[in-house]
Design an enzyme around this catalytic site. Structure first.
Site, mmCIF file in Angstrom:
data_model
loop_
_atom_site.group_PDB
_atom_site.id
_atom_site.type_symbol
_atom_site.label_atom_id
_atom_site.label_comp_id
_atom_site.label_asym_id
_atom_site.label_seq_id
_atom_site.Cartn_x
_atom_site.Cartn_y
_atom_site.Cartn_z
ATOM 1 N N PHE A 3 0.370 11.631 8.022
ATOM 2 C CA PHE A 3 1.204 10.949 6.920
ATOM 3 C C PHE A 3 1.641 12.190 6.025
ATOM 4 O O PHE A 3 0.677 12.974 5.720
ATOM 5 C CB PHE A 3 0.396 9.785 6.553
ATOM 6 C CG PHE A 3 1.321 9.173 5.361
ATOM 7 C CD1 PHE A 3 2.159 8.128 5.813
ATOM 8 C CD2 PHE A 3 1.039 9.293 4.216
ATOM 9 C CE1 PHE A 3 2.938 7.494 4.864
ATOM 10 C CE2 PHE A 3 1.889 8.517 3.089
ATOM 11 C CZ PHE A 3 2.740 7.665 3.409
ATOM 12 N N ASP A 17 -8.500 9.033 6.460
ATOM 13 C CA ASP A 17 -7.508 8.267 5.783
ATOM 14 C C ASP A 17 -7.536 7.003 6.397
ATOM 15 O O ASP A 17 -6.981 6.778 7.574
ATOM 16 C CB ASP A 17 -6.029 8.896 5.563
ATOM 17 C CG ASP A 17 -5.248 8.287 4.543
ATOM 18 O OD1 ASP A 17 -5.345 7.047 4.628
ATOM 19 O OD2 ASP A 17 -4.400 8.935 4.071
ATOM 20 N N LYS A 70 -1.546 -2.224 1.062
ATOM 21 C CA LYS A 70 -0.992 -2.482 2.457
ATOM 22 C C LYS A 70 -1.909 -3.834 2.704
ATOM 23 O O LYS A 70 -1.529 -4.989 2.327
ATOM 24 C CB LYS A 70 -1.369 -1.419 3.478
ATOM 25 C CG LYS A 70 -0.430 -0.193 2.851
ATOM 26 C CD LYS A 70 -0.533 1.046 3.921
ATOM 27 C CE LYS A 70 0.564 2.144 3.177
ATOM 28 N NZ LYS A 70 -0.032 3.484 3.353
#
Ligand code: PLP
Length: 397
Positions: free
Chosen positions: A116, A184, A210
């Protein structure tokens, strides 16, 4: 399948607009019914009436640790190993610097090519800040671990492909080489089974907006294994991480435990919304979430295979190595994504050619998936995505 779904009643915990099939909870979780009232109560009664006393009387000052303790069971951590603070990006910076300093004889931050963006950018910033450090973004991370590796920084579930890494195996390999591992969990927390303690994980960060449904820009969390906490030093030595912030001493002294990873004053309105988001997991086991996520994904993949030959599956077929979103590729994925949104099917696009469809066990129904497949198949068969209106790129994709 909906009638037999033990989580079916959880859908009533969310505000879901009529006519929308929301398949983007992996990017922004849906609004819980309780959030508006919880935030209003925090604003009007706590802030508006009780003013500054609320730091003590309404538990504001304890919110980072209280919310951390609620996230802990979702990630296989102890309540005293998780704290809520800042953004995922800022928490990555804090833990990466702390980990590099704890492994001062080794120079490499090892990460995955295509990780990411914020993970890569923060790693690059840390390497530019600390003398003698470099970033190595490898395609095969396990093979690239060596004696010079200080920290291995990985995203557990890949944001684009949905592929899940083997946390236990990679953690063990990195630790055997003398490195620390920073996971992560942004695309895994609240979506799949995570066992940080069982994997012997060192460090982790994750996102609140999220699958945790904390609202746009919700505070994030960080995890540090109990045995490492006292040996690590946050580079952002703000007063909230001080052992006694209200002594107003001139000199910094790190708080014991996870509090040392706090920096400034916690954002209480965001914390209130995140707490309402965490309440949506009340009475829900991660086993049930995983079982439903896999059943939803299987139905979606079967529908795409059968009805949407123009799409190429990007995500792993094997549910055991996949997170809770299904990604497909198409040269016109952006336009298809816009055409689907116009028909009420909300997924998202990741450049250059990926359409992501997120499955959230708490509020996605099997009927949602069935109807979404019908609409995707129709948009592809009639090429309605070719409408020029769908070609315009927005700032957020
Ligand atoms: C969503 C996400 C983030 C978010 O970081 P922010 O600081 O909240 O912008 C970080 N890492 C990964 C892997 C993500 O998926």
């Amino acid at each position: 399948m909906d009638a037999a779904d033990p989580l079916a009643q959880c859908r009533a915990r969310f505000v879901l607009p009529e006519g929308v099939i929301y398949l983007d909870g992996n990017s922004l979780g849906a609004l819980p019914v309780a959030t508006a009232g919880r935030v209003a109560e925090t604003v009007e009664r706590q802030w508006g009436t009780d003013l500054i006393a609320s730091w003590n009387t309404h538990g504001w000052i304890d919110a980072p640790a209280r919310l951390g303790a609620r996230i802990a069971p979702l990630i296989g951590a102890g309540a005293d190993e998780v704290i809520v603070a800042d953004s995922t990006s800022a928490n990555l910076f804090k833990l990466l610097v702390a980990a590099c300093e704890a492994r001062s004889g080794q120079s490499t931050i090892l990460t995955e090519a295509g990780n990411f963006p914020t993970d890569l950018y923060v790693a690059q910033g840390v390497a530019a800040t600390l003398p003698g450090r470099r970033v190595h973004a490898a395609s095969d991370v396990a093979a690239a671990i060596d004696a010079d590796t200080a920290v291995v920084l990985l995203t557990h579930v890949h944001y684009k492909s949905g592929a899940m890494l083997d946390m236990a195996a990679i953690t063990a390999a990195a630790q055997a080489a003398g490195a620390l591992v920073l996971w992560d969990l942004s695309h895994s927390v609240g979506a799949i089974e995570i066992d940080l303690n069982g994997c012997g994980a060192d460090l982790a960060v994750g996102c609140g907006y999220k699958y945790l449904n904390g609202g746009p820009g919700a505070p994030a969390f960080l995890y540090v294994a109990r045995a490492l906490q006292e040996g690590l030093q946050s580079p952002l030595t703000g007063w909230m991480g001080h052992a006694a912030p209200f002594d107003f001493s001139d000199d910094y002294a790190a708080a014991p435990g996870m509090k040392r990873f706090l920096c400034g004053t916690p954002p209480i309105l965001g914390m209130a919304a995140l707490e309402a988001g965490l309440d949506t997991f009340d009475g829900v086991t991660m086993d049930a979430v995983v079982a439903k996520s896999r059943a939803l994904s299987a139905l979606l993949i079967a529908g795409i295979d059968a009805r949407c030959p123009a799409l190429t599956l990007v995500s792993p077929r094997d549910a055991a190595v996949r997170g809770s979103h299904v990604s497909v590729a198409h040269d016109h994925a952006w336009e298809i994504c816009q055409a689907l949104i116009a028909r009420g099917v909300v997924g998202d696009f990741r450049a250059p050619d990926v359409l992501r469809l997120g499955l959230t066990a708490l509020y996605t129904s099997f009927e949602d998936v069935w109807r979404a497949v019908e609409i995707i198949a129709d948009v592809l068969a009639h090429e309605s995505w070719r409408d020029p209106a769908y070609a315009v790129r927005a700032a957020v994709t």
